[in-house]
Design a protein around this motif. Structure first.
Motif, PDB file in Angstrom:
ATOM      1  N   THR A  43      20.938 -13.378  -5.986  1.00 36.16           N
ATOM      2  CA  THR A  43      20.625 -12.376  -4.964  1.00 36.16           C
ATOM      3  C   THR A  43      21.116 -12.767  -3.571  1.00 36.16           C
ATOM      4  O   THR A  43      21.747 -11.975  -2.876  1.00 36.16           O
ATOM      5  N   HIS A 172       6.622  -1.889  -4.164  1.00 37.20           N
ATOM      6  CA  HIS A 172       6.593  -2.827  -5.283  1.00 37.20           C
ATOM      7  C   HIS A 172       7.513  -4.032  -5.052  1.00 37.20           C
ATOM      8  O   HIS A 172       7.638  -4.890  -5.923  1.00 37.20           O
ATOM      9  N   LYS A 174       8.788  -7.556  -4.043  1.00 35.18           N
ATOM     10  CA  LYS A 174       8.184  -8.879  -3.913  1.00 35.18           C
ATOM     11  C   LYS A 174       9.271  -9.881  -3.535  1.00 35.18           C
ATOM     12  O   LYS A 174      10.266 -10.037  -4.259  1.00 35.18           O
ATOM     13  N   ASN A 177      10.467 -12.408  -6.135  1.00 30.35           N
ATOM     14  CA  ASN A 177      11.484 -11.975  -7.101  1.00 30.35           C
ATOM     15  C   ASN A 177      12.884 -12.094  -6.508  1.00 30.35           C
ATOM     16  O   ASN A 177      13.818 -12.571  -7.158  1.00 30.35           O
ATOM     17  N   PHE A 178      13.012 -11.658  -5.271  1.00 29.82           N
ATOM     18  CA  PHE A 178      14.319 -11.660  -4.620  1.00 29.82           C
ATOM     19  C   PHE A 178      14.832 -13.084  -4.406  1.00 29.82           C
ATOM     20  O   PHE A 178      16.045 -13.346  -4.491  1.00 29.82           O
ATOM     21  N   SER A 180      14.095 -15.740  -6.244  1.00 26.84           N
ATOM     22  CA  SER A 180      14.132 -16.542  -7.467  1.00 26.84           C
ATOM     23  C   SER A 180      15.582 -16.862  -7.848  1.00 26.84           C
ATOM     24  O   SER A 180      16.380 -15.957  -8.059  1.00 26.84           O
ATOM     25  N   GLY A 245      14.041  -7.138  -5.466  1.00 30.67           N
ATOM     26  CA  GLY A 245      12.673  -7.639  -5.397  1.00 30.67           C
ATOM     27  C   GLY A 245      11.704  -6.948  -6.328  1.00 30.67           C
ATOM     28  O   GLY A 245      10.497  -7.188  -6.265  1.00 30.67           O
ATOM     29  N   THR A 247      11.807  -6.936  -9.884  1.00 29.96           N
ATOM     30  CA  THR A 247      11.514  -7.734 -11.080  1.00 29.96           C
ATOM     31  C   THR A 247      12.471  -8.914 -11.103  1.00 29.96           C
ATOM     32  O   THR A 247      13.203  -9.148 -10.127  1.00 29.96           O
ATOM     33  N   ASP A 248      12.497  -9.653 -12.167  1.00 28.68           N
ATOM     34  CA  ASP A 248      13.485 -10.717 -12.335  1.00 28.68           C
ATOM     35  C   ASP A 248      14.869 -10.077 -12.305  1.00 28.68           C
ATOM     36  O   ASP A 248      15.222  -9.281 -13.181  1.00 28.68           O
ATOM     37  N   TRP A 249      15.647 -10.396 -11.285  1.00 29.35           N
ATOM     38  CA  TRP A 249      16.921  -9.702 -11.079  1.00 29.35           C
ATOM     39  C   TRP A 249      17.897  -9.895 -12.239  1.00 29.35           C
ATOM     40  O   TRP A 249      18.814  -9.085 -12.421  1.00 29.35           O
ATOM     41  N   LYS A 251      17.403  -9.276 -15.218  1.00 29.99           N
ATOM     42  CA  LYS A 251      17.237  -8.144 -16.128  1.00 29.99           C
ATOM     43  C   LYS A 251      18.054  -6.926 -15.693  1.00 29.99           C
ATOM     44  O   LYS A 251      18.284  -6.008 -16.487  1.00 29.99           O
TER      45      LYS A 251
END
Length: 451
Positions: A43, A172, A174, A177-178, A180, A245, A247-249, A251
């Motif tokens: 990211t 939503h 987070k 997430n971003f 990670s 941000g 979910t797990d990017w 995916k």
């Protein structure tokens, strides 16, 4: 000498049409394609790549607008490079531009098919892509003003939908997430991601292809370009950051419909908003699909009119004054690409053509400033020579990165160029001077209009 005097395209387009065509050409890049960059950079790595490419496009568009306003020719970079560097310069720029738009079309068609398959799984994506090719060739055949009005309609809807998307997913978002695995491949990943960051803005230069159909091009083309670029910058960063941000990017890094998937992760599989968004998401893809068909057909038309492609491709419909054979030729190439390529590969090839074309355009700008110092320039590149120099340097770095990280696809790109040059020389086209009434008289037309 070859006399290529032909019927002229109608001047009917205004700034709002240019904004719609420019944003419409590009806006599918906010819906898909850019997310492939996460695979190679993460990211934060991709964010850095996008900042670099945004700087490139700001400096490029302000420089390219000088060429478009001074030489409003349907060939775009082909016409500028021919005027600056002669037949071979024009040939290479024309090849690059054709690759840019002709391969962008099937890439967007794949995304259209994927979105429809998301909504109705029983519809095969390939069949949808082929269907949209036929429908939008017909729409473009019916006339440029009618096509432009359609562009305004779908582009406004597409922009509104992206704003709606940002509003839906922002609660939503987070940061964990971003952030990670933000740069899993280090700085090499940033360079590998540059081509995918280009997808956020690729094809905005397509406004040049309708320059002969613009009222008062010296005034209206700059307005169209600048307003479109500002719109796209806001949308690109908003969509990319917020999506990263949710979910797990990982995916979302290898799918052709990242935005509906992001909403699905944010709201759940059962939410009606997920399907509704995927449905209206088609407008953004349709806007770009329509625009790339429009732009690619004008490029084929301009090169055929100048003798660089078979003459019949420059014929206009007597009723609608649109290049119908050029539209059909582009459609056939799109069909072939749909049957033979993957979305990320088609995106890459399209970007490679675009970046080479950008480089040749900036070189043409420098040459024409010296070669034709007296050319009427209704709009001049600001901070010259810094802006075109920055654009040229970033383009060169991006082009090298594409060759380095994707050598097999780059080899195919250059093999095609070698074949085109060989045919060009065998036919003796490099010895024939173009007598193109639009290409060679445009400066006089603009000068008269200015007076």
């Amino acid at each position: 000498m070859a006399n290529t005097k032909t019927e002229q395209l109608k001047r009917v387009l205004k700034p709002v049409h240019l904004w719609a065509i420019a944003v419409g050409l590009v806006i599918s890049g906010e819906y898909f394609g850019w997310n492939f960059g996460w695979k190679v950079s993460g990211t934060i790595g991709f964010l850095i790549a996008t900042v670099v490419i945004t700087i490139m496009y700001i400096t490029f568009i302000f420089s390219y607008t000088e060429l478009t306003a001074a030489i409003p020719h349907a060939g775009g970079a082909f016409a500028y490079a021919y005027r600056a560097m002669g037949p071979f310069g024009g040939l290479i720029a024309g090849y690059a531009t054709l690759i840019d738009f002709l391969f962008a079309t099937p890439a967007i068609a794949i995304a259209l098919g994927t979105y429809l398959n998301f909504l109705w799984p029983f519809i095969p994506p390939l069949y949808s892509a082929l269907f949209f090719n036929v429908v939008f060739i017909v729409i473009n055949y019916l006339g440029v003003k009618e096509s432009a009005i359609f562009s305004v309609f779908v582009t406004v809807l597409a922009v509104a939908e992206l704003l709606l998307f940002m509003g839906i997913v922002s609660p939503h978002f987070k940061m964990a997430n971003f952030m990670s695995h933000p740069m899993p491949f280090g700085w090499s990943g940033v360079f590998a991601a540059l081509p995918y960051a280009v997808w956020f803005y690729l094809a905005i230069e397509g406004v040049a292809m309708v320059a002969e159909e613009v009222k008062e091009p010296e005034k209206n083309i700059p307005k169209g370009y600048i307003s479109a670029l500002g719109t796209l910058i806001v949308l690109a960063f908003g969509v990319m950051i917020l999506t990263g941000g949710i979910t797990d990017w990982h995916k979302l890094s290898d799918v052709s419909d990242p935005l509906p998937e992001a909403i699905r992760f944010a709201l759940g599989n059962q939410s009606n908003l997920t399907r509704i968004f995927a449905g209206i998401g088609l407008f953004g893809l349709i806007a770009s699909f329509h625009g790339t068909i429009l732009a690619s057909s004008r490029q084929v038309f301009a090169m055929a009119r100048s003798g660089y492609m078979p003459r019949f491709l420059s014929r206009l419909s007597h009723r609608f004054k649109t290049p119908h054979w050029a539209l059909v030729a582009g459609g056939l190439i799109s069909f072939i690409a749909l049957f033979t390529g993957k979305a990320d590969q088609i995106v890459y090839i399209s970007v490679m053509g675009a970046v080479l074309m950008y480089m040749l355009s900036m070189v043409s700008l420098f040459i024409l400033r010296k070669k034709e110092a007296g050319l009427e320039r209704p709009f001049k590149a600001p901070v010259y020579p810094l802006f075109p120099a920055i654009a040229l340097i970033i383009c060169a770095v991006t082009f090298f990165a594409m060759i380095w990280f994707y050598p097999v696809l780059a080899l195919g790109f250059f093999a095609g160029l070698v074949v085109v040059i060989a045919i060009f020389m065998l036919m003796g086209k490099h010895k024939i001077k173009i007598i193109d009434d639009v290409l060679l008289e445009t400066a006089e037309v603009i000068t008269s209009a200015a007076k």
